[in-house]
Design an enzyme around this catalytic site. Structure first.
Site, PDB file in Angstrom:
ATOM      1  N   ALA A 133       0.818  -1.214   0.000  1.00  0.00           N
ATOM      2  CA  ALA A 133       0.000   0.000   0.000  1.00  0.00           C
ATOM      3  C   ALA A 133       0.851   1.263   0.000  1.00  0.00           C
ATOM      4  O   ALA A 133       0.385   2.325   0.400  1.00  0.00           O
ATOM      5  CB  ALA A 133      -0.929  -0.004   1.201  1.00  0.00           C
ATOM      6  N   ASP A 267      -0.709  -3.376  12.283  1.00  0.00           N
ATOM      7  CA  ASP A 267      -0.585  -2.678  10.993  1.00  0.00           C
ATOM      8  C   ASP A 267      -1.863  -1.892  10.706  1.00  0.00           C
ATOM      9  O   ASP A 267      -2.286  -1.735   9.563  1.00  0.00           O
ATOM     10  CB  ASP A 267      -0.291  -3.665   9.862  1.00  0.00           C
ATOM     11  N   GLY A 303      -2.799  -2.592   4.928  1.00  0.00           N
ATOM     12  CA  GLY A 303      -2.853  -2.528   6.376  1.00  0.00           C
ATOM     13  C   GLY A 303      -4.081  -3.258   6.885  1.00  0.00           C
ATOM     14  O   GLY A 303      -4.665  -4.099   6.198  1.00  0.00           O
TER      15      GLY A 303
END
Length: 385
Positions: A133, A267, A303
């Site tokens: 990401a 995360d 995430g």
């Protein structure tokens, strides 16, 4: 303030029943059985364990650490503290040099103010082939001048950096960070087994979210996963949110490296604790559907929306151990190990330690949270018999 509970886990011992004495921000004593004086408060049928230590989180409660504002940080911290995280490292995703310097400058002040406990630079020195990401166009090779500017601005507040060791200049960068007292992690990498071993020799001691955004294991090229697992000096992060890893992978890694080398992380991103919708992870748009975060318009996981209690519940339910064995294991993986990996004074409930702890019910749901001797989430009062 002396508290009693059905079960108390210090990090090394399981005490049943247990008691803990708190004075100011510190633990002064712990023990099993009858306390040395009448309790000020009986917490009842709960398990008390050290507060969670999350060394890899990007935000929560609508707040993003990439914004680096006090308001965003406060929103994220408040959300995660209610779920048992008493020590938190703010993770940044890849950004340009000027923006990264701004973020670090702002977050460093928040570390000094005690709002967060350190900064993690997850990028920009990552592999574009394993960008996840992160924005590939902003990724770059490590530059010692840029690193020195960041270190000077941060003045001891950068706790960890993640680097892809195959990047030109990676090994000198690792040594520069290690010399400055910063923990270096290997992650978002397409490195070979030998390149990863070289990074460990240079001083890297953490594997960033093992398996995710990382070259997979091949029978002829073991890659970074095997290099990280087999070195006893390395702690490996695992995102046990039920999305990033299969439960069998969690069990396999735990058996392979033992109880002291796995750090559970969230995360988490800004969408954690928020409704489904469109969010940002740094410059990258993220769509959250059914609680799963994906890079906008793709099937790439971006995430998580997990809190530490959720990853702890998953780990405890899937580790294949008895309940008490599972509790002892997840305390190490969610508190003691991550704190030790980053050199943080947290993760245990011993005399002299910070009074940071979480109360869980029989389903491992958070009922109460204490941080530095004050209730962040006060459990339902109970009378002392």
């Amino acid at each position: 303030m002396l508290l009693t509970a059905d079960t108390l886990i210090t990090g090394a011992e399981l005490l049943r029943p247990g008691w803990i004495d708190v004075s100011g921000e510190r633990v002064t004593a712990v023990g099993e059985g009858a306390p040395p004086r009448p309790a000020d408060r009986d917490l009842g049928p709960v398990t008390v364990l050290p507060g969670f230590v999350d060394t890899h989180t990007h935000g929560g409660g609508g707040g993003s650490f990439s914004e680096a504002s006090v308001a965003d940080t406060a929103a994220a911290v408040a959300l995660h503290r209610r779920h048992g995280t008493t020590t938190m490292i703010a993770s940044l995703v890849t950004s340009g040099p000027d923006e990264l310097l701004r973020q670090v400058s702002e977050l460093a002040e928040q570390v000094r103010a005690g709002l967060i406990d350190g900064i993690h630079l997850e990028g920009p020195w990552l592999a574009t082939a394993r960008c996840g990401a992160h924005q590939p166009a902003l990724m770059r090779d490590p530059d010692l001048d840029e690193i020195d500017r960041l270190l000077a601005t941060a003045a001891g507040t950068i706790a960890m950096v993640t680097i892809a060791p195959e990047r030109p200049g990676a090994l000198p960068a690792i040594r520069r960070f290690v010399d400055a007292g910063v923990v270096v992690a290997v992650g978002h990498t397409d490195a070979t087994y030998e390149q990863t071993r070289a990074a460990i020799t240079a001083g890297a001691t953490v594997g960033t979210h093992l398996f995710n955004a990382m070259r997979p294991i091949d029978r002829r090229e073991p890659g970074p996963v095997v290099a990280l697992i087999e070195n006893p000096a390395v702690t490996v992060e695992l995102i046990t949110d039920g999305v990033h890893l299969d439960a069998a992978i969690y069990r396999h890694v735990t058996r392979s490296v033992g109880p002291d080398r796995v750090s559970l992380i969230t995360d988490a991103m800004a969408a954690t604790g928020m409704p489904d919708g469109r969010y940002q992870l740094g410059p990258v748009p993220v769509d959250v559907t059914g609680g799963v975060a994906l890079v906008g318009g793709t099937d790439t996981v971006a995430g998580s929306t997990a809190t530490m209690d959720r990853v702890v519940r998953f780990a405890a339910a899937h580790c294949g151990l008895t309940r008490d064995e599972a509790l002892m294991l997840v305390v190490r993986q969610s508190s003691l190990n991550p704190a030790r990996a980053l050199g943080l004074s947290a993760g245990v409930l011993n005399p002299g330690a910070a009074a940071d702890f979480v109360l869980l019910d029989s389903d491992l749901t958070v009922l109460g949270v204490m941080r530095r001797g004050a209730w962040e989430l006060d459990p339902a009062p109970r009378s002392v018999s």
